[in-house]
Each structure stands twice: as C-alpha cells, then as structure tokens.
Design a protein around this motif. Structure first.
Motif, PDB file in Angstrom:
ATOM      1  N   ASP A  19       0.830  -1.154  -0.042  1.00  0.00           N
ATOM      2  CA  ASP A  19       0.038  -0.263   0.095  1.00  0.00           C
ATOM      3  C   ASP A  19       0.791   1.379   0.006  1.00  0.00           C
ATOM      4  OD1 ASP A  19      -2.354  -1.576   0.011  1.00  0.00           O
ATOM      5  OD2 ASP A  19      -2.553  -1.582   2.192  1.00  0.00           O
ATOM      6  N   HIS A  20       2.013   1.039   0.483  1.00  0.00           N
ATOM      7  CA  HIS A  20       2.743   2.425   0.693  1.00  0.00           C
ATOM      8  C   HIS A  20       4.044   2.257   0.016  1.00  0.00           C
ATOM      9  CE1 HIS A  20       0.287   3.712   3.961  1.00  0.00           C
ATOM     10  NE2 HIS A  20       0.092   2.806   4.243  1.00  0.00           N
ATOM     11  N   ARG A  21       4.456   3.076  -1.016  1.00  0.00           N
ATOM     12  CA  ARG A  21       5.799   3.349  -1.677  1.00  0.00           C
ATOM     13  C   ARG A  21       6.483   4.506  -1.457  1.00  0.00           C
ATOM     14  NH1 ARG A  21       7.232  -1.219  -4.658  1.00  0.00           N
ATOM     15  NH2 ARG A  21       6.096  -2.884  -3.980  1.00  0.00           N
ATOM     16  N   PRO A  22       7.287   4.611  -0.759  1.00  0.00           N
ATOM     17  CA  PRO A  22       7.796   3.740   0.063  1.00  0.00           C
ATOM     18  C   PRO A  22       6.885   3.709   1.465  1.00  0.00           C
ATOM     19  CG  PRO A  22       9.029   5.759   0.670  1.00  0.00           C
ATOM     20  CD  PRO A  22       8.146   6.004  -0.387  1.00  0.00           C
ATOM     21  N   LEU A  23       7.261   2.634   2.217  1.00  0.00           N
ATOM     22  CA  LEU A  23       6.666   2.192   3.456  1.00  0.00           C
ATOM     23  C   LEU A  23       7.669   2.768   4.481  1.00  0.00           C
ATOM     24  CD1 LEU A  23       4.659   1.096   5.639  1.00  0.00           C
ATOM     25  CD2 LEU A  23       5.868  -1.188   5.416  1.00  0.00           C
ATOM     26  N   VAL A  24       7.556   3.640   5.411  1.00  0.00           N
ATOM     27  CA  VAL A  24       8.586   4.154   6.474  1.00  0.00           C
ATOM     28  C   VAL A  24       8.332   3.426   7.651  1.00  0.00           C
ATOM     29  CG1 VAL A  24       9.424   6.171   7.534  1.00  0.00           C
ATOM     30  CG2 VAL A  24       8.376   6.431   5.187  1.00  0.00           C
ATOM     31  N   LEU A  25       9.205   2.747   8.175  1.00  0.00           N
ATOM     32  CA  LEU A  25       9.496   2.340   9.438  1.00  0.00           C
ATOM     33  C   LEU A  25      10.156   2.839  10.470  1.00  0.00           C
ATOM     34  CD1 LEU A  25       9.208  -0.430   7.140  1.00  0.00           C
ATOM     35  CD2 LEU A  25       8.446  -1.466   9.093  1.00  0.00           C
ATOM     36  N   PRO A  26       9.703   3.636  11.253  1.00  0.00           N
ATOM     37  CA  PRO A  26      10.744   4.280  12.135  1.00  0.00           C
ATOM     38  C   PRO A  26      11.462   3.053  12.982  1.00  0.00           C
ATOM     39  CG  PRO A  26       8.627   5.414  12.392  1.00  0.00           C
ATOM     40  CD  PRO A  26       8.446   4.080  11.516  1.00  0.00           C
ATOM     41  N   THR A  27      12.658   3.288  13.157  1.00  0.00           N
ATOM     42  CA  THR A  27      13.567   2.451  13.951  1.00  0.00           C
ATOM     43  C   THR A  27      13.663   2.753  15.411  1.00  0.00           C
ATOM     44  OG1 THR A  27      14.973   2.284  11.957  1.00  0.00           O
ATOM     45  CG2 THR A  27      15.803   1.241  14.013  1.00  0.00           C
ATOM     46  N   VAL A  28      12.903   1.841  16.164  1.00  0.00           N
ATOM     47  CA  VAL A  28      12.979   2.247  17.713  1.00  0.00           C
ATOM     48  C   VAL A  28      13.666   1.104  18.353  1.00  0.00           C
ATOM     49  CG1 VAL A  28      10.511   2.974  17.213  1.00  0.00           C
ATOM     50  CG2 VAL A  28      10.763   0.580  17.523  1.00  0.00           C
ATOM     51  N   TRP A  29      13.592   1.425  19.591  1.00  0.00           N
ATOM     52  CA  TRP A  29      14.665   0.669  20.551  1.00  0.00           C
ATOM     53  C   TRP A  29      14.140   0.158  21.925  1.00  0.00           C
ATOM     54  CZ3 TRP A  29      15.310   5.435  18.465  1.00  0.00           C
ATOM     55  CH2 TRP A  29      15.150   6.487  19.736  1.00  0.00           C
ATOM     56  N   ASP A  30      12.903   0.561  22.307  1.00  0.00           N
ATOM     57  CA  ASP A  30      12.343   0.335  23.573  1.00  0.00           C
ATOM     58  C   ASP A  30      10.912   0.470  23.506  1.00  0.00           C
ATOM     59  OD1 ASP A  30      12.030   3.023  23.832  1.00  0.00           O
ATOM     60  OD2 ASP A  30      13.604   3.614  25.579  1.00  0.00           O
ATOM     61  N   ALA A  31      10.203   0.344  24.468  1.00  0.00           N
ATOM     62  CA  ALA A  31       8.601   0.499  24.611  1.00  0.00           C
ATOM     63  C   ALA A  31       8.289   2.069  24.330  1.00  0.00           C
ATOM     64  CB  ALA A  31       8.151  -0.018  25.935  1.00  0.00           C
ATOM     65  N   TRP A  32       8.868   2.982  25.022  1.00  0.00           N
ATOM     66  CA  TRP A  32       8.840   4.415  24.824  1.00  0.00           C
ATOM     67  C   TRP A  32       8.914   4.645  23.295  1.00  0.00           C
ATOM     68  CZ3 TRP A  32      12.202   7.867  23.226  1.00  0.00           C
ATOM     69  CH2 TRP A  32      11.977   9.309  22.921  1.00  0.00           C
ATOM     70  N   SER A  33       9.896   4.641  22.834  1.00  0.00           N
ATOM     71  CA  SER A  33      10.260   4.915  21.446  1.00  0.00           C
ATOM     72  C   SER A  33       8.975   4.403  20.611  1.00  0.00           C
ATOM     73  CB  SER A  33      11.550   4.643  20.924  1.00  0.00           C
ATOM     74  OG  SER A  33      11.899   3.302  21.115  1.00  0.00           O
ATOM     75  N   ALA A  34       8.685   2.982  20.647  1.00  0.00           N
ATOM     76  CA  ALA A  34       7.890   2.411  20.042  1.00  0.00           C
ATOM     77  C   ALA A  34       6.410   3.171  20.204  1.00  0.00           C
ATOM     78  CB  ALA A  34       7.929   0.757  20.336  1.00  0.00           C
ATOM     79  N   ARG A  35       6.106   3.271  21.314  1.00  0.00           N
ATOM     80  CA  ARG A  35       4.706   3.983  21.482  1.00  0.00           C
ATOM     81  C   ARG A  35       4.684   5.344  20.920  1.00  0.00           C
ATOM     82  NH1 ARG A  35       5.131   2.098  27.192  1.00  0.00           N
ATOM     83  NH2 ARG A  35       3.795   0.338  27.532  1.00  0.00           N
TER      84      ARG A  35
END
Length: 253
Positions: A19-35
């Motif tokens: 569906d997305h070109r490009p698909l952006v996936l932020p690079t996270v490292w813990d629960a806080w950054s993921a949320r």
C-alpha cells in the motif's frame, strides 16, 4: 503473543508494503520509542540492532546474545498494536529455524538479516551462502505458518572503498536474495547516492530498503528514486541525541 495475532500482524505488514511506496518504518529501541512512533501515526515499526544495543549499554554487531535481544524485543512488541520487524544482524549464530522461532515467539513479524558475520571477525558471506541462509529463513517461516517479512541486507557497499565499483556484484547479491525468498532487499550505505539507489531499485523486483535520516533526508526524493521501504538505522536515535544535547546544554553546570 498468541499465534493468531502474530499471523495477523505479519499479514498486515505485507499489505502495508504493497500500500505504501515507500513504507516508512521508524527504527525504535524500547517501549517508549515504539509507543511514540505508533502514536505519531506510523502503521509499522522496526527495532534496530544499533539503537537497541546503545539503549542497553551493549555493543552493536552482535554484542548481545540472541536470547538477550529477544528478551528486549518482547516488551517492545507488546507495547504497540502495530507490526514490528526486528534487525537480527547476521543471525547470532542461530539456525534459520531457531531464528524464526525466537522472533515469532516474541511477536516479531519481520526481520533484517545481513551478510557481515560478526561472530567470525566480520567476514562477508558469499553471495550463495547468504542467499542460502535467507532461503532457510523463508522456509522456516513458511513451515511455521507465519508470513514473516524477510529483509535481505548486503553490506557490500559498506565494505567497499569505491561503492560504484561493486555495483554489479551488489546487484547480483540482491537478485540472489530475491530469488531465495527475500521480500525486500537492503543495500546499506548508498542512501546519499542517487545514481546507485536508482540503479539498484531498477535491478530488482522487490522493494528496496534505504536508510534515511529523519531530519536531513527528504521522503519525496526516495519515492522519486523508486525506494520501496525506509528505515532509520541508528539515525533517529542520533538525531534525538543531538536534540537532547541542545535542550540540556543551557542547564548544565
């Protein structure tokens, strides 16, 4: 995480790439950054090996054991309702079956696998050796009944004194990964070279992943060059480090 949820998230991650070109996936490292990234509206995330290691006081390049990485990934996945992919470096010495089993048990539904073998002095796998490992990962995921998204990475450009001189070999590697079952391919260290990025995206039939800096790079440029997937590697964490340093500077003794 239960099997049904893991499968559903894996299917969602696959659809998001379509569906997305490009698909952006932020690079996270813990629960806080993921949320934080999920709350900002991103429909999928990736856990980076370098920022994860930094957040835990460990070294990148497999400075943690596979078991330690999976233990750290589990609460990240549990903190969000979106699919999470995980950078698993060169596999931590695991068989493809064990790698997939550990990832999916923690609820991860995608993985990044590179051809620099850190446990063996940083040697580069041969084209066939890396393709065979990726094929094993693909088969293990299929056997598990989970459509894990496999992002096949090559560090050939990273190791080369002249990136343009290894373009043909890099394309050969990426095509081998595609044929082995990689859902996307990731040639690192060419994110600032329009010519190399365009050549790579034109040479393969799966999405090409590029590293990006969330402040210094432009999303539309990557779209124009045909990039299908974007991750930040350690660059989001480094950008936040710069911002935090600036904020705290006036308060320092």
């Amino acid at each position: 995480m239960d099997f049904r949820t893991t499968v559903e998230r894996a299917r969602r991650l696959k659809q998001l790439h379509a569906d997305h070109r490009p698909l952006v996936l932020p690079t996270v490292w813990d629960a806080w950054s993921a949320r934080t990234a999920a709350k900002a509206g991103f429909p999928a995330l990736t856990v980076g090996s370098h920022p994860l290691a930094d957040s835990r006081g460990a070294a990148d390049q497999e400075g943690q054991t596979f078991e330690e990485v999976i233990a750290a990934v589990r609460p990240i996945v549990a903190a969000v309702d979106v699919p999470v992919s995980v950078d698993l470096e060169s596999g931590y010495g695991q068989t493809p079956a064990d790698l997939v089993a550990g990832l999916t048990e923690a609820g991860g539904v995608g993985l990044n696998i590179e051809d620099t073998v850190h446990s063996e002095g940083g040697r580069l796998r041969s084209t066939k050796e890396h393709a065979d490992y990726v094929a094993g990962v693909r088969a293990a995921a299929d056997d598990a009944g989970i459509p894990v998204w496999v992002n096949g990475r090559t560090d050939l450009f990273l190791h080369a004194a002249d990136a343009s001189a290894v373009l043909d070999e890099a394309i050969e590697r990426l095509r081998a990964l595609e044929q082995a079952g990689a859902d996307s391919v990731y040639p690192v260290k060419i994110q600032d070279d329009d010519e190399l990025l365009a050549a790579v995206t034109a040479a393969v039939g799966v999405p090409v992943n590029s590293t990006a800096h969330p402040v210094k790079h432009d999303l539309e440029r990557f779209r124009r060059l045909g990039v299908g997937r974007i991750t930040y590697g350690p660059l989001l964490q480094l950008a936040l480090t710069d911002a935090m340093t600036d904020m705290l500077g006036p308060w320092a003794p």
